[in-house]
Design an enzyme around this catalytic site. Structure first.
Site, PDB file in Angstrom:
ATOM      1  N   CYS A 351       0.837  -1.202   0.000  1.00 61.28           N
ATOM      2  CA  CYS A 351       0.000   0.000   0.000  1.00 61.28           C
ATOM      3  C   CYS A 351       0.873   1.253   0.000  1.00 61.28           C
ATOM      4  O   CYS A 351       1.546   1.543  -0.984  1.00 61.28           O
ATOM      5  CB  CYS A 351      -0.971  -0.035   1.173  1.00 61.28           C
ATOM      6  SG  CYS A 351      -2.369   1.092   0.965  1.00 61.28           S
ATOM      7  N   HIS A 463      -3.577  -5.704   1.157  1.00 62.69           N
ATOM      8  CA  HIS A 463      -3.277  -6.009   2.556  1.00 62.69           C
ATOM      9  C   HIS A 463      -3.679  -7.449   2.868  1.00 62.69           C
ATOM     10  O   HIS A 463      -4.670  -7.954   2.351  1.00 62.69           O
ATOM     11  CB  HIS A 463      -4.068  -5.084   3.484  1.00 62.69           C
ATOM     12  CG  HIS A 463      -3.649  -3.659   3.442  1.00 62.69           C
ATOM     13  ND1 HIS A 463      -2.505  -3.198   4.040  1.00 62.69           N
ATOM     14  CD2 HIS A 463      -4.238  -2.569   2.860  1.00 62.69           C
ATOM     15  CE1 HIS A 463      -2.398  -1.891   3.860  1.00 62.69           C
ATOM     16  NE2 HIS A 463      -3.426  -1.489   3.131  1.00 62.69           N
TER      17      HIS A 463
END
Length: 548
Positions: A351, A463
């Protein structure tokens, strides 16, 4: 108490649910973990139990099945209760961005960035209607609500605009357990002092005291228990022991201090996570840290990174990507990472960390900071631009053939989620390591992430990749092969171990608390309260009590 005091009456839906609220003498006393334990205990007894926290401040967040964002602590509590996480369990989430500002997430969607003053002196009480609406929906589905407070209910400067502590307790007429962390020291004074700072009406809601994180012979604490009960007039419902290696996701980065203190163990592999000031979702690496051959160390300085001699460097997510990127540059970590990569150490970004690995990060709308654009670390040929809308979605992905170092990572059905405001464009064609096949309930054909040509560096927006047992073991085995170590078979079953962790936690707390007395308190409180009071936003707790 080990007696199972569940009965048919406890398992029958009543007109209003039974409630219990956990408040602390300060932050990080164990409210979240004890709430998780109670959710598990009541779930084991067959109750329809749900967790709730009106307002959470955390950088560790999660995306629900319907693409809404909530705090990680209530996710663990939901799992312990046998539920899928839902945003009604945490209707307000504050995600600090820096300079005393936070992104405010309401009912799972961001509504903007506010300063602490703007939030506490106006916005918070406006959101009380969202809190009560969420509670109303939960009350129609569950017979037991385990509620977590935040910080301390005795923070006088915040009480007037409180929507997470005593205002919730008053609204629900919920019995409160006040918790102190004895491992810190001063727990007796903290309990007595907190009660002294509450109004008489608030003190009446506190129905029991809990001493948490105790080490040693509990019988030696009896004089302190006798003193507390005599001084406060409140029963001490239990002394909960310190529990090592819980195996349950942490709520926020405050727990990194404990991880750093415990990271001096020596295992065959060392993975270094770069701990930036606005690190978020470090839970991405919890599964790696649980492996018997891998230690995860969190490093803040060049000296710490070099001393770790890591087998891989991990760049985590960030709530303020450009500021964290500048932090790496100012403190020499950019050069230290480059030095390690030049020496053959692989670099993986997730991310925000993935965004940093590109050529540039742009924020023209000042979504996260006042920086228009910041030069990236330059490992991947891409530019990321922050948009006005946040992307929050659960995904499922395949990894067809990620050519990592001298090995290949292959996996199907990797579960995860995306939560980012950046949109990434590539300046030249790249190899994408992950093929997203599902976004929420929609079947898709989307490629994610980027892999450097030499296979040493890769990044992704997904994630939770390392929660997949097969992918995680393949990743570690490639690192083992690089060091001349033999490969290992899959060592851990992440899902099964989490369930065992919840059961272990529940057993420990059930044995430490007087559950029979707690259930009697909850039952009496529910019987005494005929209705909930929809008081709406008010200026002070005194006015709230008068209105009632």
């Amino acid at each position: 108490m080990t007696e199972d005091i569940s009965n048919d009456e406890n398992k029958t839906m009543v007109a209003r649910p039974q409630t219990v609220m956990l408040m602390g003498t300060s932050s990080h006393v164990g409210k979240s973990i004890l709430a998780t334990a109670l959710c598990r205990i009541f779930h084991q007894w067959g109750r329809r139990v749900v967790p709730f926290k009106a307002q959470n401040m955390a950088l560790n967040s999660y995306v629900t099945k319907d693409g809404l964002e909530m705090g990680r602590a209530q996710v663990a509590q939901a799992e312990a209760a046998g539920l899928a996480p839902a945003v009604d369990m945490n209707p307000v989430l504050l995600k600090p961005t820096g300079n005393a500002c936070s992104q405010v997430v309401v009912d799972g969607r961001p509504i903007g960035n506010l300063s602490a003053k703007e939030y506490h002196k106006g916005k918070s009480v406006e959101l009380w209607q969202n809190v009560t609406a969420a509670l109303g929906r939960l009350a129609t589905q569950y017979d037991t609500i385990v509620i977590e407070g935040a910080g301390s209910p005795a923070e006088i400067n915040l009480k007037a605009d409180d929507i997470v502590n005593m205002r919730v307790a008053r609204y629900l007429h919920a019995p409160v357990l006040l918790i102190a962390d004895i491992d810190r020291g001063g727990s007796l004074a903290a309990l007595v002092g907190t009660l002294e700072l509450l109004t008489p009406e608030e003190r009446a809601l506190v129905r029991g005291l809990v001493i948490n994180k105790f080490r040693g012979d509990v019988t030696l604490l009896q004089p302190a228990v006798d003193f507390l009960e005599k001084k406060t007039g409140k029963p001490v419902l239990g002394i909960v022991p310190h529990i090592d290696d819980l195996g349950i996701d942490d709520e926020d980065s405050v727990s990194l201090e404990e991880k750093e203190a415990a990271s001096d163990m020596k295992k065959e592999l060392t993975l270094a996570v770069i701990e930036t000031p606005k690190i978020s979702n470090f839970t991405d690496f919890e599964a790696l840290a649980d492996e018997p051959d891998a230690q995860v160390v969190y490093v803040k300085t060049v000296a710490e990174l070099r001393a770790a001699k890591p087998d891989a460097i991990l760049l985590p997510g960030s709530k303020n990507t450009t500021q964290d990127l500048l932090h790496l540059r100012r403190h020499g970590l950019e050069g230290a990472i480059a030095e390690a990569v030049a020496g053959g150490t692989p670099l993986i970004g997730i991310c925000g960390g993935y965004q940093m690995m590109g050529e540039e990060v742009r924020d023209p709308l000042h979504t996260e900071s006042e920086n228009d654009a910041v030069r990236g670390l330059g490992y991947l040929p891409m530019v990321t631009t922050f948009a006005a809308e946040k992307r929050t979605v659960q995904v499922k992905a395949d990894c067809p053939a990620l050519e990592f170092l001298d090995g290949a990572l292959c996996a199907k059905g990797l579960p995860g989620y995306e939560i980012h405001m950046g949109r990434t464009d590539f300046t030249v064609p790249v190899r994408h390591p992950f093929h997203i096949t599902w976004q929420g309930a929609e079947r898709v054909n989307v490629w994610d992430g980027a892999l450097r040509d030499d296979g040493q560096c890769f990044g992704t927006y997904i994630h939770g990749l390392f929660d997949h047992d097969g992918f995680r073991r393949q990743f570690l085995n490639v690192l083992r092969h690089k060091k001349g170590l033999p490969e290992l078979p899959i060592q851990r079953n992440r899902r099964r171990e989490k369930e065992r962790a919840y059961d272990r936690l529940a057993e420990t707390v059930r044995n430490a608390l007087d559950m029979k007395q707690l259930c009697a308190i909850m039952k009496t409180a529910a019987a005494e309260c005929k209705e909930w009071h929809d008081d709406g936003p008010v200026d002070t707790m005194k006015e709230l009590l008068q209105n009632e």
